[in-house]
Design an enzyme around this catalytic site. Structure first.
Site, PDB file in Angstrom:
ATOM      1  N   HIS A 112       6.288  -1.973   3.601  1.00 57.71           N
ATOM      2  CA  HIS A 112       6.056  -3.360   4.008  1.00 57.71           C
ATOM      3  C   HIS A 112       5.261  -4.061   2.927  1.00 57.71           C
ATOM      4  CE1 HIS A 112       3.073  -0.628   5.719  1.00 57.71           C
ATOM      5  NE2 HIS A 112       2.168  -1.567   5.479  1.00 57.71           N
ATOM      6  N   ASN A 124       0.863  -1.177   0.000  1.00 58.27           N
ATOM      7  CA  ASN A 124       0.000   0.000   0.000  1.00 58.27           C
ATOM      8  C   ASN A 124       0.901   1.230   0.000  1.00 58.27           C
ATOM      9  OD1 ASN A 124      -2.366  -1.539   0.163  1.00 58.27           O
ATOM     10  ND2 ASN A 124      -2.211  -1.671   2.387  1.00 58.27           N
TER      11      ASN A 124
HETATM   12  P1  AMP Z   1      -0.696  -0.591   5.782  1.00 61.18           P
HETATM   13  O1  AMP Z   1      -2.151  -0.217   5.934  1.00 61.18           O
HETATM   14  O2  AMP Z   1      -0.376  -1.164   4.441  1.00 61.18           O
HETATM   15  O3  AMP Z   1       0.222   0.531   6.198  1.00 61.18           O
HETATM   16  O4  AMP Z   1      -0.480  -1.811   6.771  1.00 61.18           O
HETATM   17  C1  AMP Z   1      -0.048  -1.668   8.087  1.00 61.18           C
HETATM   18  C2  AMP Z   1      -0.285  -2.997   8.729  1.00 61.18           C
HETATM   19  O5  AMP Z   1       0.475  -3.061   9.919  1.00 61.18           O
HETATM   20  C3  AMP Z   1      -1.758  -3.258   9.116  1.00 61.18           C
HETATM   21  O6  AMP Z   1      -2.206  -4.433   8.453  1.00 61.18           O
HETATM   22  C4  AMP Z   1      -1.688  -3.425  10.626  1.00 61.18           C
HETATM   23  O7  AMP Z   1      -2.582  -4.404  11.110  1.00 61.18           O
HETATM   24  C5  AMP Z   1      -0.237  -3.827  10.855  1.00 61.18           C
HETATM   25  N1  AMP Z   1       0.327  -3.505  12.159  1.00 61.18           N
HETATM   26  C6  AMP Z   1       0.287  -2.322  12.799  1.00 61.18           C
HETATM   27  N2  AMP Z   1       0.936  -2.397  13.974  1.00 61.18           N
HETATM   28  C7  AMP Z   1       1.416  -3.672  14.058  1.00 61.18           C
HETATM   29  C8  AMP Z   1       2.162  -4.381  15.031  1.00 61.18           C
HETATM   30  N3  AMP Z   1       2.586  -3.798  16.161  1.00 61.18           N
HETATM   31  N4  AMP Z   1       2.473  -5.672  14.797  1.00 61.18           N
HETATM   32  C9  AMP Z   1       2.057  -6.273  13.657  1.00 61.18           C
HETATM   33  N5  AMP Z   1       1.342  -5.666  12.707  1.00 61.18           N
HETATM   34  C10 AMP Z   1       1.022  -4.380  12.903  1.00 61.18           C
END
Ligand code: AMP
Length: 114
Positions: free
Chosen positions: A100, A87
């Site tokens: 990511h 994203n």
């Molecule tokens: P995005 O919306 O592509 O920026 O994805 C960010 C992702 O990070 C989301 O799917 C969240 O659920 C995940 N996320 C946020 N904080 C954490 C965390 N501490 N550990 C694992 N995943 C996380």
């Protein structure tokens, strides 16, 4: 600016880490959208895909795809298939500004994504 993912890299907050190399870390998403939902991140801080420069980052991106393939095999979803998603920015739905790759699998994905 550093994000929560740098804290995970530095072991300042816990995460369910499934894969690690010198350059790449992968851990389970805290809010999984599929039976397998792993985030694959570079250890260096790159906020957005628009900060990627092919010459500088091609090896790193290759390592992220290698990680995805290895994890998919370990999770048993390499044959059934999976989805890889980056994203980027507001309209792309990016929440954490440390690039990511989402690895999603274990169920049939729908298209188009929301
Ligand atoms: P995005 O919306 O592509 O920026 O994805 C960010 C992702 O990070 C989301 O799917 C969240 O659920 C995940 N996320 C946020 N904080 C954490 C965390 N501490 N550990 C694992 N995943 C996380």
């Amino acid at each position: 600016m550093s994000t929560i993912f740098t804290k995970i890299i530095n072991r300042e907050i816990p995460a369910d880490i499934v894969y690690e190399t010198e350059t790449v870390l992968a851990f389970r998403d805290i809010n999984p959208q599929a039976p397998v939902h792993v985030l694959i991140i570079p250890k260096i801080e790159i906020p957005k895909i628009t900060d990627i420069n092919g010459k500088e980052h091609s090896a790193l991106l290759g390592e992220m795809y290698d990680a995805a393939n290895k994890i998919a095999k370990e999770e048993g979803i390499a044959e059934s298939g999976f989805r890889l998603v980056f994203n980027c920015g507001d309209n792309g739905g990016q929440e954490v500004y440390h690039i990511h790759m989402h690895l999603l699998g274990g169920r049939k994905m729908t298209w188009p994504p929301g």
